[in-house]
Design a protein around this motif. Structure first.
Motif, PDB file in Angstrom:
ATOM      1  N   UNK A  26      85.184   3.302 140.626  1.00 12.75           N
ATOM      2  CA  UNK A  26      84.103   2.552 140.013  1.00 12.75           C
ATOM      3  C   UNK A  26      83.660   1.686 139.887  1.00 12.75           C
ATOM      4  N   UNK A  27      84.147   0.645 141.208  1.00 14.51           N
ATOM      5  CA  UNK A  27      83.303  -0.252 142.369  1.00 14.51           C
ATOM      6  C   UNK A  27      83.165   0.003 143.685  1.00 14.51           C
ATOM      7  N   UNK A  28      83.235   0.866 144.055  1.00 17.60           N
ATOM      8  CA  UNK A  28      83.084   1.713 145.180  1.00 17.60           C
ATOM      9  C   UNK A  28      82.934   0.664 146.542  1.00 17.60           C
ATOM     10  N   UNK A  29      83.966  -0.058 145.948  1.00 15.40           N
ATOM     11  CA  UNK A  29      84.515  -1.417 147.038  1.00 15.40           C
ATOM     12  C   UNK A  29      86.227  -0.634 146.494  1.00 15.40           C
ATOM     13  N   UNK A  30      86.601  -0.738 148.136  1.00 19.57           N
ATOM     14  CA  UNK A  30      88.455  -1.009 148.044  1.00 19.57           C
ATOM     15  C   UNK A  30      88.814  -2.656 147.868  1.00 19.57           C
ATOM     16  N   UNK A  31      88.398  -3.798 148.246  1.00 22.47           N
ATOM     17  CA  UNK A  31      88.626  -4.888 148.094  1.00 22.47           C
ATOM     18  C   UNK A  31      88.824  -5.222 146.950  1.00 22.47           C
ATOM     19  N   UNK A  32      87.373  -4.853 146.029  1.00 28.63           N
ATOM     20  CA  UNK A  32      87.630  -5.093 144.595  1.00 28.63           C
ATOM     21  C   UNK A  32      88.168  -4.370 143.837  1.00 28.63           C
ATOM     22  N   UNK A  33      88.528  -2.969 143.804  1.00 31.43           N
ATOM     23  CA  UNK A  33      89.674  -2.427 143.352  1.00 31.43           C
ATOM     24  C   UNK A  33      90.733  -3.329 143.890  1.00 31.43           C
ATOM     25  N   UNK A  34      91.305  -3.631 144.625  1.00 34.84           N
ATOM     26  CA  UNK A  34      92.480  -4.331 145.407  1.00 34.84           C
ATOM     27  C   UNK A  34      92.362  -5.647 144.546  1.00 34.84           C
ATOM     28  N   UNK A  44      95.280  -0.800 148.758  1.00 30.56           N
ATOM     29  CA  UNK A  44      94.424   0.578 148.246  1.00 30.56           C
ATOM     30  C   UNK A  44      94.072   1.884 149.373  1.00 30.56           C
ATOM     31  N   UNK A  45      93.258   1.402 151.374  1.00 28.00           N
ATOM     32  CA  UNK A  45      92.488   2.443 151.858  1.00 28.00           C
ATOM     33  C   UNK A  45      94.147   2.945 152.133  1.00 28.00           C
ATOM     34  N   UNK A  46      94.879   3.056 152.276  1.00 28.41           N
ATOM     35  CA  UNK A  46      96.490   3.461 151.934  1.00 28.41           C
ATOM     36  C   UNK A  46      96.990   5.041 151.326  1.00 28.41           C
ATOM     37  N   UNK A  47      97.460   4.271 150.153  1.00 32.66           N
ATOM     38  CA  UNK A  47      96.663   5.036 148.907  1.00 32.66           C
ATOM     39  C   UNK A  47      95.603   6.076 149.089  1.00 32.66           C
ATOM     40  N   UNK A  65      80.964  -1.506 156.340  1.00 32.47           N
ATOM     41  CA  UNK A  65      80.933  -2.086 155.764  1.00 32.47           C
ATOM     42  C   UNK A  65      81.054  -2.045 153.755  1.00 32.47           C
ATOM     43  N   UNK A  66      81.493  -0.778 154.268  1.00 34.42           N
ATOM     44  CA  UNK A  66      81.063  -0.041 152.714  1.00 34.42           C
ATOM     45  C   UNK A  66      81.973   1.438 153.000  1.00 34.42           C
ATOM     46  N   UNK A  67      82.019   1.413 151.046  1.00 37.38           N
ATOM     47  CA  UNK A  67      82.624   3.153 150.951  1.00 37.38           C
ATOM     48  C   UNK A  67      81.592   3.434 149.931  1.00 37.38           C
ATOM     49  N   UNK A  68      81.054   5.016 150.085  1.00 40.31           N
ATOM     50  CA  UNK A  68      80.534   5.400 149.371  1.00 40.31           C
ATOM     51  C   UNK A  68      81.224   7.119 148.996  1.00 40.31           C
ATOM     52  N   UNK A  69      80.906   7.306 147.340  1.00 46.42           N
ATOM     53  CA  UNK A  69      81.918   9.044 147.225  1.00 46.42           C
ATOM     54  C   UNK A  69      81.009   9.434 147.953  1.00 46.42           C
ATOM     55  N   UNK A  70      81.725  10.824 148.167  1.00 46.48           N
ATOM     56  CA  UNK A  70      81.181  12.032 148.232  1.00 46.48           C
ATOM     57  C   UNK A  70      80.941  12.502 147.030  1.00 46.48           C
TER      58      UNK A  70
END
Length: 305
Positions: A26-34, A44-47, A65-70
């Motif tokens: 939803x955030x397309x961000x591990x940091x924001x999800x954390x 979060x990244x580990x999970x 710098x970012x993660x994008x959904x496949x």
């Protein structure tokens, strides 16, 4: 032959990681999800890494710098999102135990168009806290898989695993526009049907009903029908619309066409030649799903009938 890959049921740990995945997607961000989940970004990244490895699916494309959904990640995200929303709605309904929440209705299209939908304003006024969703189709739905609470059918009987409530019976009679009746001199003369175009619902009570309604009526009254197939539809109300627009003679269901007979847009050229149907309108629900909002809608339907 292409090999079909079968998936194992999700474990409790994987379901927990799905919740983490939904926030990250939803955030397309591990940091924001954390931050939302009160976890560290590395947790979060580990999970997510564990989930990808266990599912055998890459969910995110990672850059510095970012993660994008496949594409696969987007598909899974929307499925998880809808599931969580449905779960939250259901929990709210369970907690309230009142006449509130969402109620999803499935109906044969002709019943919805001609009988149900024009009356829904009355239900909305009586039960303002119930949000209605109305779906239509000619299929028999699977309540367990579809998320539908209640269905309205026109047929002989319900499927055995469903709770069945008889709604109302039905009669059929030929109808056409006044101009068509005058053109073919139909009034009082059923033999004149030989020269007419018949309009019929090919899915009146099954996917291959064909001219079943016409043949039942003609046999009952010993009337000869034209050999030509006429015009077939997959909905009774479409045959009625065609009749109103002078395309031929439709086999009308009295409860559905009465409004047009009263308004003069249709006439019944053969008067009292009305036949009681073996089929009836009935309501189907799951036996274990007799909730207050469903019971209220069934009671309202029966009162309308």
């Amino acid at each position: 032959m292409e090999r079909i890959i079968r998936n194992r049921p999700l474990t409790g740990a994987q379901l927990s990681r799905m919740y983490t995945f939904e926030a990250a997607a939803r955030h397309e961000s591990f940091a924001h999800a954390a931050g939302e989940l009160s976890l560290s970004p590395s947790a979060v990244s580990h999970q997510i890494n564990q989930l990808e490895e266990e599912l055998g699916i890459q969910l995110f494309a990672r850059s510095h710098r970012k993660v994008i959904l496949t594409e696969e990640g987007r598909r899974l995200f929307w499925t998880v999102k809808r599931s969580l929303e449905a779960l939250n709605r259901e929990l709210l309904d369970i907690k309230n135990q009142q006449l509130s929440g969402t109620l999803t209705i499935y109906s044969r299209p002709s019943i919805a168009q001609c009988w149900l939908v024009p009356a829904l304003g009355d239900f909305a006024r009586r039960y303002p806290a119930i949000v209605l969703n109305v779906l239509t189709g000619n299929d028999y739905i699977d309540f367990q898989q579809s998320g539908i609470d209640l269905a309205i059918y026109f047929d002989d009987s319900a499927q055995s695993r469903e709770a069945q409530h008889i709604l109302m019976d039905e009669s059929i009679l030929p109808v056409c526009s006044p101009a068509y009746a005058e053109r073919f001199r139909l009034t009082g003369d059923s033999a004149a049907l030989q020269h007419c175009t018949l309009l019929h619902d090919r899915q009146a009570w099954s996917s291959n009903s064909g001219r079943g309604e016409w043949h039942s009526w003609a046999t009952h009254f010993d009337v000869a029908l034209p050999p030509e197939p006429g015009i077939g539809f997959d909905r009774s109300d479409l045959a009625i619309i065609a009749a109103i627009n002078h395309a031929g003679v439709a086999m009308g269901r009295q409860r559905l066409v009465q409004q047009w007979l009263d308004g003069g847009e249709l006439v019944a050229p053969f008067g009292e030649m009305t036949m009681q149907c073996a089929q009836r309108y009935y309501i189907a629900t799951l036996s274990n799903r007799q909730w207050p909002k469903i019971e209220a809608f069934i009671a309202w339907l029966k009162a309308r009938a």
